[in-house]
Design an enzyme around this catalytic site. Sequence first.
Site, PDB file in Angstrom:
ATOM      1  CG  PHE A   1       3.855 -26.297 -42.005  1.00 52.39           C
ATOM      2  CD1 PHE A   1       3.088 -27.247 -41.338  1.00 52.39           C
ATOM      3  CD2 PHE A   1       3.247 -25.551 -43.008  1.00 52.39           C
ATOM      4  CE1 PHE A   1       1.758 -27.450 -41.666  1.00 52.39           C
ATOM      5  CE2 PHE A   1       1.913 -25.742 -43.335  1.00 52.39           C
ATOM      6  CZ  PHE A   1       1.174 -26.695 -42.667  1.00 52.39           C
TER       7      PHE A   1
ATOM      8  CG  ASP B   1       8.389 -25.075 -48.528  1.00 52.17           C
ATOM      9  OD1 ASP B   1       7.909 -23.996 -48.941  1.00 52.17           O
ATOM     10  OD2 ASP B   1       7.702 -25.915 -47.919  1.00 52.17           O
TER      11      ASP B   1
ATOM     12  CE  LYS C   1       1.775 -20.003 -46.251  1.00 56.76           C
ATOM     13  NZ  LYS C   1       0.396 -19.907 -45.762  1.00 56.76           N
TER      14      LYS C   1
END
Length: 408
Positions: free
Chosen positions: A137, A222, A249
Amino acid sequence: MSTLDQAQQRYAASLMNTFGPPKLQLVRGAGAHVWDADGNEYVDYLGGIAVNALGHAHPALVEAVTTQLQTLGHVSNFFTTEPQVELAEKLLELVGGGTAADGRVFFTSSGTEANEAAFKLTRRTGRTHVVATEGGFHGRTMGALALTSKEAYRTPFAPLPGDVTFVPYGDADALAAAVTDETAAVLVEPIQGEAGVVVPPAGYLAAARSIADEHGALLWIDEVQTGMGRTGRWFASEGVRPDVLTVAKGLGGGFPIGACIGLGEAGALLQPGNHGTTFGGNPVACAAGLAVIRTIEAEGLLERATVLGERLRSGLAADDRVTEVRGAGLMIGLDLSADAAAEVVAAGLRHGFVLNNTTPARIRLVPPLVLTDADVDALLAAWPAILDDAYAASDASDASDIAAGKDS
């Protein structure tokens, strides 16, 4: 009508229905705890989906943002500020393991925007082919979505930017077979988050590095969810040097910020006019990022994440309804013996815990790094009762479905 019912009605009447009805209306937080509009208290094991590294209302983060906002709030990227440069330098130092790595940073406002920047950066190699992994994702914008394998996300928005090949995650042989001399980049997560905290076999990232090198491709890692201490290390890929690393994040501890970090020659691929952002590098966001890093260092939160994560994994696995527990630090995934994950989340709220289900039988825990021993003790003490309630609700739902099928 309850306070939550009222909030849900107002929400439905004013916000686009992209997330479904909210489970709670939260009004305040402190540390790893949050309170809803009715005064109910919860231990937050979701942490804004791995965002709230310092929990809620941490004094260091509040002070940093407040102080910066009193001087400069936004200046555009025609100018620079001390927090912007200092945070870029600090990130390169963290990537370099204590010595500033040779690289450059592009700041963004989110993880998907960091991945969009990285995607564009790969095109500057003169190649277009990217190899990504199933279960990965990378975001919801069109470019990042093109790199995300889940068909339910992709199909409504096809055609997406191509030339992307998906291979099974953790399978180095499949990766080697897919990468060619026309491949611009190999994209992997060191641990897959949305898939339910899936950990690859030992040596997988090193194999990805070797495969990329063999074909002159970039290795793009990532770390939007895994980075900034989540796994007990600054970056879960530590020990394998990427060409491109994306973070977000936890970097801002709740303040929106992300970064695309290009190392070595990759740091020079984007040049003036190639890309841009309005809010990326904002001095307030960068001050927040610096406060998060300094606090993690000052409070020893990397070590705490490791210790508490081990306790949680061991305690959660003690119940035989948990068939597997995975993860590192305070990034934990577990499999259930039944498709009762949604019921576990609902039961968790009733018992005072915010949990997350990623698939019908998988639970993900990504709490603040400031989680305490008492918070861990509380969840482990309540865990058998949460599963009791959840499995009873799941069994009742199954029985209802069977009855409905017979009636039809």
